[in-house]
Design an enzyme around this catalytic site. Structure first.
Site, PDB file in Angstrom:
ATOM      1  N   TYR A  56      -1.725  -1.037  10.920  1.00  0.00           N
ATOM      2  CA  TYR A  56      -2.032  -1.594   9.594  1.00  0.00           C
ATOM      3  C   TYR A  56      -0.916  -1.217   8.615  1.00  0.00           C
ATOM      4  O   TYR A  56      -0.343  -2.079   7.951  1.00  0.00           O
ATOM      5  CB  TYR A  56      -3.379  -1.082   9.071  1.00  0.00           C
ATOM      6  CG  TYR A  56      -3.480  -1.230   7.575  1.00  0.00           C
ATOM      7  CD1 TYR A  56      -3.269  -0.138   6.727  1.00  0.00           C
ATOM      8  CD2 TYR A  56      -3.697  -2.476   7.005  1.00  0.00           C
ATOM      9  CE1 TYR A  56      -3.286  -0.295   5.358  1.00  0.00           C
ATOM     10  CE2 TYR A  56      -3.722  -2.631   5.628  1.00  0.00           C
ATOM     11  CZ  TYR A  56      -3.510  -1.532   4.811  1.00  0.00           C
ATOM     12  OH  TYR A  56      -3.512  -1.686   3.449  1.00  0.00           O
ATOM     13  N   SER A  95       0.831  -1.210   0.000  1.00  0.00           N
ATOM     14  CA  SER A  95       0.000   0.000   0.000  1.00  0.00           C
ATOM     15  C   SER A  95       0.859   1.251   0.000  1.00  0.00           C
ATOM     16  O   SER A  95       1.950   1.270   0.575  1.00  0.00           O
ATOM     17  CB  SER A  95      -0.897  -0.010   1.260  1.00  0.00           C
ATOM     18  OG  SER A  95      -1.531   1.231   1.437  1.00  0.00           O
ATOM     19  N   LYS A 112       2.297  -3.500   6.488  1.00  0.00           N
ATOM     20  CA  LYS A 112       2.680  -3.487   5.061  1.00  0.00           C
ATOM     21  C   LYS A 112       4.183  -3.219   4.940  1.00  0.00           C
ATOM     22  O   LYS A 112       4.883  -3.846   4.149  1.00  0.00           O
ATOM     23  CB  LYS A 112       1.880  -2.417   4.304  1.00  0.00           C
ATOM     24  CG  LYS A 112       0.393  -2.737   4.170  1.00  0.00           C
ATOM     25  CD  LYS A 112       0.167  -4.080   3.493  1.00  0.00           C
ATOM     26  CE  LYS A 112      -1.304  -4.431   3.367  1.00  0.00           C
ATOM     27  NZ  LYS A 112      -1.528  -5.770   2.805  1.00  0.00           N
TER      28      LYS A 112
HETATM   29  C1  WQD Z   1      -9.717   9.165   1.443  1.00  0.00           C
HETATM   30  C2  WQD Z   1     -10.000  10.634   1.697  1.00  0.00           C
HETATM   31  C3  WQD Z   1     -10.351  11.176   4.003  1.00  0.00           C
HETATM   32  C4  WQD Z   1     -14.087   9.000   4.549  1.00  0.00           C
HETATM   33  C5  WQD Z   1      -6.930   4.244   3.432  1.00  0.00           C
HETATM   34  C6  WQD Z   1      -5.769   3.444   3.917  1.00  0.00           C
HETATM   35  C7  WQD Z   1      -5.046   2.839   2.742  1.00  0.00           C
HETATM   36  C8  WQD Z   1      -6.025   2.035   1.942  1.00  0.00           C
HETATM   37  C9  WQD Z   1      -7.139   2.943   1.433  1.00  0.00           C
HETATM   38  C10 WQD Z   1      -6.238  -0.268   2.588  1.00  0.00           C
HETATM   39  C11 WQD Z   1      -9.280  11.162   2.927  1.00  0.00           C
HETATM   40  C12 WQD Z   1     -11.603  11.440   3.184  1.00  0.00           C
HETATM   41  C13 WQD Z   1     -12.928   9.523   3.994  1.00  0.00           C
HETATM   42  C14 WQD Z   1     -15.141   9.872   4.929  1.00  0.00           C
HETATM   43  C15 WQD Z   1     -13.830  11.741   4.174  1.00  0.00           C
HETATM   44  N1  WQD Z   1      -6.590   1.005   2.743  1.00  0.00           N
HETATM   45  N2  WQD Z   1     -12.818  10.859   3.806  1.00  0.00           N
HETATM   46  N3  WQD Z   1     -14.969  11.216   4.726  1.00  0.00           N
HETATM   47  O1  WQD Z   1      -7.306   7.148   4.188  1.00  0.00           O
HETATM   48  O2  WQD Z   1      -6.539   7.664   1.808  1.00  0.00           O
HETATM   49  O3  WQD Z   1      -6.452   5.319   2.658  1.00  0.00           O
HETATM   50  O4  WQD Z   1      -7.782   3.477   2.613  1.00  0.00           O
HETATM   51  O5  WQD Z   1      -5.409  -0.740   1.878  1.00  0.00           O
HETATM   52  O6  WQD Z   1      -4.024   2.020   3.223  1.00  0.00           O
HETATM   53  O7  WQD Z   1      -4.876   4.305   4.583  1.00  0.00           O
HETATM   54  O8  WQD Z   1      -8.652   6.362   2.179  1.00  0.00           O
HETATM   55  O9  WQD Z   1     -11.041   6.435   1.638  1.00  0.00           O
HETATM   56  O10 WQD Z   1     -10.337   6.481   4.086  1.00  0.00           O
HETATM   57  O11 WQD Z   1      -9.951   8.484   2.676  1.00  0.00           O
HETATM   58  O12 WQD Z   1     -13.707  12.955   3.994  1.00  0.00           O
HETATM   59  O13 WQD Z   1     -16.224   9.464   5.453  1.00  0.00           O
HETATM   60  O14 WQD Z   1     -11.392  10.793   1.952  1.00  0.00           O
HETATM   61  O15 WQD Z   1     -10.154  12.205   4.945  1.00  0.00           O
HETATM   62  O16 WQD Z   1      -8.907  12.497   2.670  1.00  0.00           O
HETATM   63  P1  WQD Z   1      -7.198   6.738   2.766  1.00  0.00           P
HETATM   64  P2  WQD Z   1     -10.071   6.887   2.683  1.00  0.00           P
END
Ligand code: WQD
Length: 338
Positions: A150, A125, A154
């Site tokens: 997590y 990741s 990785k």
């Molecule tokens: C994306 C953006 C949030 C939810 C994570 C893991 C990564 C991978 C993918 C597994 C951010 C914003 C999110 C919400 C929001 N996981 N957001 N409201 O954090 O980039 O990555 O998931 O492999 O390892 O770290 O993905 O989709 O959680 O967030 O505003 O209800 O959307 O702040 O900016 P992230 P995400």
């Protein structure tokens, strides 16, 4: 040729099984069903007309892993997805993450190094980069101390594979560092099945639009970005799945430059949270109910991939757009809640 896919009933795993079958591979899936459902097997068969061999197996049980590899000695490769992947959950339950994500990897590698030759694809990741100093992010960007257990699994997982490959030249491995996988198969037969309240942006958007959630909270509108919201590299899960087949074939055909390689898998384009919302509203024709609230701990400001190594060395690039992904995610949400 027979390929083992661990975690093959999961989100990325199931889409990869479809693309492997499309390329003529025979697929054996191992899954412990802790974060997936047997229905996914039917979805895969609906798409490809071929039902993969499935074995429910908990990779934390060492003897079961040994027995499995005794039965399946002629594997052309292993694609290892099986792991827990919820960032927040890992903070509260680190030992579950280290046992499941690291312990099972060690058991797998112990078996693979006993075989004459093995090809191993590891699900990694972009989280290993943390907040990269330079954007876009290349594979040479420094791995920074993980924000969560997590993310650490990785990083440590990659180091375990690196050290094992160093002393096992017959083990050929590729670590694929995913950016943000989103979307679903165009047939709406398989897609993301988050259990409980989704942590990730896109399933939260589609669940809000379908009425399952009241309102999407946008975590932070005051970041130093053009519209104040965080930027990520959202990659269509089908493009991501295809990259796994390309990587596996690279090893099977002995095209790898060394027996441990790393590739970033992204579109190379950053999209803000508001741009993702706009894309959803455009493709669905629905207004999304959202509110900008405070920042979420652990979020990096921006992350998107520098894709030339994947494009030029691996020989793969994304073909689907953010709109394609949001359209497929919405069609999938309507299918499962319909
Ligand atoms: C994306 C953006 C949030 C939810 C994570 C893991 C990564 C991978 C993918 C597994 C951010 C914003 C999110 C919400 C929001 N996981 N957001 N409201 O954090 O980039 O990555 O998931 O492999 O390892 O770290 O993905 O989709 O959680 O967030 O505003 O209800 O959307 O702040 O900016 P992230 P995400």
């Amino acid at each position: 040729m027979k390929v083992l896919v661990t975690g093959g009933l999961g989100f990325i795993g199931s889409h990869t099984v479809v693309e492997l079958q499309n390329e003529g591979f025979e697929v054996v899936i191992i899954d412990d069903l802790s974060n997936s459902s047997l229905d996914v097997l039917g979805g895969i068969e609906e798409i490809t007309g071929k039902k993969p061999v499935f074995q429910k197996l908990d990779l934390k049980i060492k003897q079961d892993v040994i027995d499995f590899f005794e039965k399946h000695k002629n594997l052309a490769g292993v694609i290892h997805f099986a792991a827990n992947k919820a960032v927040g959950e890992s903070v509260n339950n680190p030992l579950m993450y280290y046992e499941n994500n690291i312990g099972t990897l060690v058991y797998m590698l112990q078996r693979l190094t006993k075989l004459k030759q093995q090809n191993f694809i590891f699900s990694s990741s972009c989280t290993v980069y943390g907040q990269a100093e330079e954007l876009p992010i290349t594979e040479n960007a420094p791995v920074q101390s993980a924000e969560s257990p997590y993310g650490n699994t990785k990083q440590v997982g990659e180091e375990i594979i690196r050290d094992t490959c160093k002393v096992n030249e017959k083990l050929n491995a590729i670590a694929l560092r995913y950016f943000n996988p989103i979307g679903a198969h165009s047939t709406a037969q398989i897609g993301e099945l988050p259990i409980g309240v989704p942590q990730n942006l896109v399933p939260y958007i589609t669940q809000t639009a379908i009425g399952l959630r009241e309102q999407l909270s946008v975590f932070g509108g005051d970041y130093p970005t053009p519209d104040g919201t965080c930027i990520r590299d959202y990659i269509h899960v089908v493009d991501l799945a295809k990259a796994h087949v390309v990587a596996l074939k690279r090893l099977i055909e002995n095209k790898n430059d060394s027996n441990y390689e790393i590739f970033n898998l992204g579109t190379g384009k950053g999209s803000s949270v508001l741009e993702v919302i706009n894309s959803f509203e455009k493709v669905s024709g629905k207004k999304l109910n959202y509110k900008i609230v405070g920042r979420r701990d652990g979020d990096v400001i921006a992350a998107y991939a520098e894709t030339s190594k994947a494009n030029d060395v691996l020989g793969w690039k994304t073909e689907l757009t953010l709109d394609d992904a949001m359209d497929s995610a919405w069609k999938w949400e309507q299918k499962i809640r319909g």
